[in-house]
Design a protein around this motif. Structure first.
Motif, mmCIF file in Angstrom:
data_model
loop_
_atom_site.group_PDB
_atom_site.id
_atom_site.type_symbol
_atom_site.label_atom_id
_atom_site.label_comp_id
_atom_site.label_asym_id
_atom_site.label_seq_id
_atom_site.Cartn_x
_atom_site.Cartn_y
_atom_site.Cartn_z
ATOM 1 N N LEU A 199 0.828 -1.202 0.000
ATOM 2 C CA LEU A 199 0.000 0.000 0.000
ATOM 3 C C LEU A 199 0.865 1.256 0.000
ATOM 4 O O LEU A 199 0.578 2.228 -0.722
ATOM 5 C CB LEU A 199 -0.935 -0.005 1.210
ATOM 6 N N ARG A 202 2.555 1.452 -3.454
ATOM 7 C CA ARG A 202 1.620 1.912 -4.490
ATOM 8 C C ARG A 202 1.349 3.404 -4.356
ATOM 9 O O ARG A 202 1.300 4.132 -5.341
ATOM 10 C CB ARG A 202 0.316 1.105 -4.392
ATOM 11 N N ARG A 203 1.201 3.852 -3.114
ATOM 12 C CA ARG A 203 0.942 5.277 -2.894
ATOM 13 C C ARG A 203 2.102 6.122 -3.372
ATOM 14 O O ARG A 203 1.918 7.141 -4.060
ATOM 15 C CB ARG A 203 0.686 5.528 -1.391
ATOM 16 N N VAL A 207 2.166 8.861 -6.506
ATOM 17 C CA VAL A 207 2.603 10.240 -6.311
ATOM 18 C C VAL A 207 3.706 10.597 -7.292
ATOM 19 O O VAL A 207 3.736 11.700 -7.866
ATOM 20 C CB VAL A 207 3.084 10.443 -4.849
ATOM 21 N N ASP A 211 5.207 3.058 -11.176
ATOM 22 C CA ASP A 211 5.120 1.916 -10.275
ATOM 23 C C ASP A 211 5.967 0.822 -10.875
ATOM 24 O O ASP A 211 6.060 0.701 -12.083
ATOM 25 C CB ASP A 211 3.669 1.454 -10.097
#
Length: 212
Positions: A199, A202-203, A207, A211
């Motif tokens: 998580l 991914r965040r 931003v 990824d």
């Protein structure tokens, strides 16, 4: 093995643990219904005791693995958590089931064993609760197949995580189940760490605009 293969293995593990979770919920329902219907005190004690053992040794580890792999598939693929109504519905139902299983069902099963030894049958609410759990899992299976209701919101397609993320998604719950069998109670510590890590990853990827 590449990303596609490990992602498929994650889906496979999610499916079999979800089916196992539903099967154990039905087993609890059957045992508690027997406890309620029987006039024999020994049968009541045996049925409720078996239900409690199944919950601790089988249902809880399978539920943890099912929830974790489902969350990882949302967090590591283009599906996300809130982009599609069917995924959001599954996510919400799973959270409710985990709360009910951890904070309500386990304690109620322990109390029912004590009550059975005193000659009381399993509570109606507990029997109904296990039936509701199995029904909710069956509904989630339908959601996975039908994928109804379209998108919650539109936007750029989320990237798929690299292979090592799905390797972790497969190995973490298996390791937790193994450790839990030795300890005698479920302990999804590694799964939780992997999920939090993905998580956060991914965040940060969203931003930064990338990824992988």
């Amino acid at each position: 093995m590449g990303t596609k293969t490990w992602r498929q293995l994650t889906v496979w593990l999610h499916v079999i643990t979800s089916v196992g979770w539903m099967g154990q919920a039905l087993a609890l329902f059957t045992l508690l219904a027997i406890s309620r219907a029987s006039e024999d005190g020994e049968i009541r004690v045996a049925a409720t005791s078996m239900a409690h053992e199944i919950d601790s040794l089988l249902l809880a580890p399978l539920a943890n693995a099912s929830a974790f792999t489902g969350f990882m598939l949302a967090a590591a693929t283009a599906w996300g958590f809130t982009r599609h109504w069917w995924v959001l519905a599954k996510f919400a139902i799973t959270l409710v089931q985990l709360y009910a299983g951890i904070f309500l069902l386990s304690g109620a099963l322990q109390d029912s064993v004590v009550a059975a030894r005193a000659g009381d049958p399993a509570p109606v609410a507990l029997v109904a609760g296990t039936a509701l759990m199995a029904s909710a899992l069956a509904f989630q299976a339908w959601l996975s197949v039908a994928k109804p209701w379209g998108k919650v919101r539109s936007g750029a397609k989320l990237p798929t995580a690299p292979a090592w993320v799905f390797v972790a998604a497969v190995l973490a719950p298996l390791a937790d189940i193994t450790v839990g069998l030795f300890l005698g109670y479920p302990l999804p510590a590694l799964s939780l760490l992997v999920l939090i890590g993905q998580l956060v990853r991914r965040r940060l990827g969203l931003v930064s605009g990338k990824d992988g």
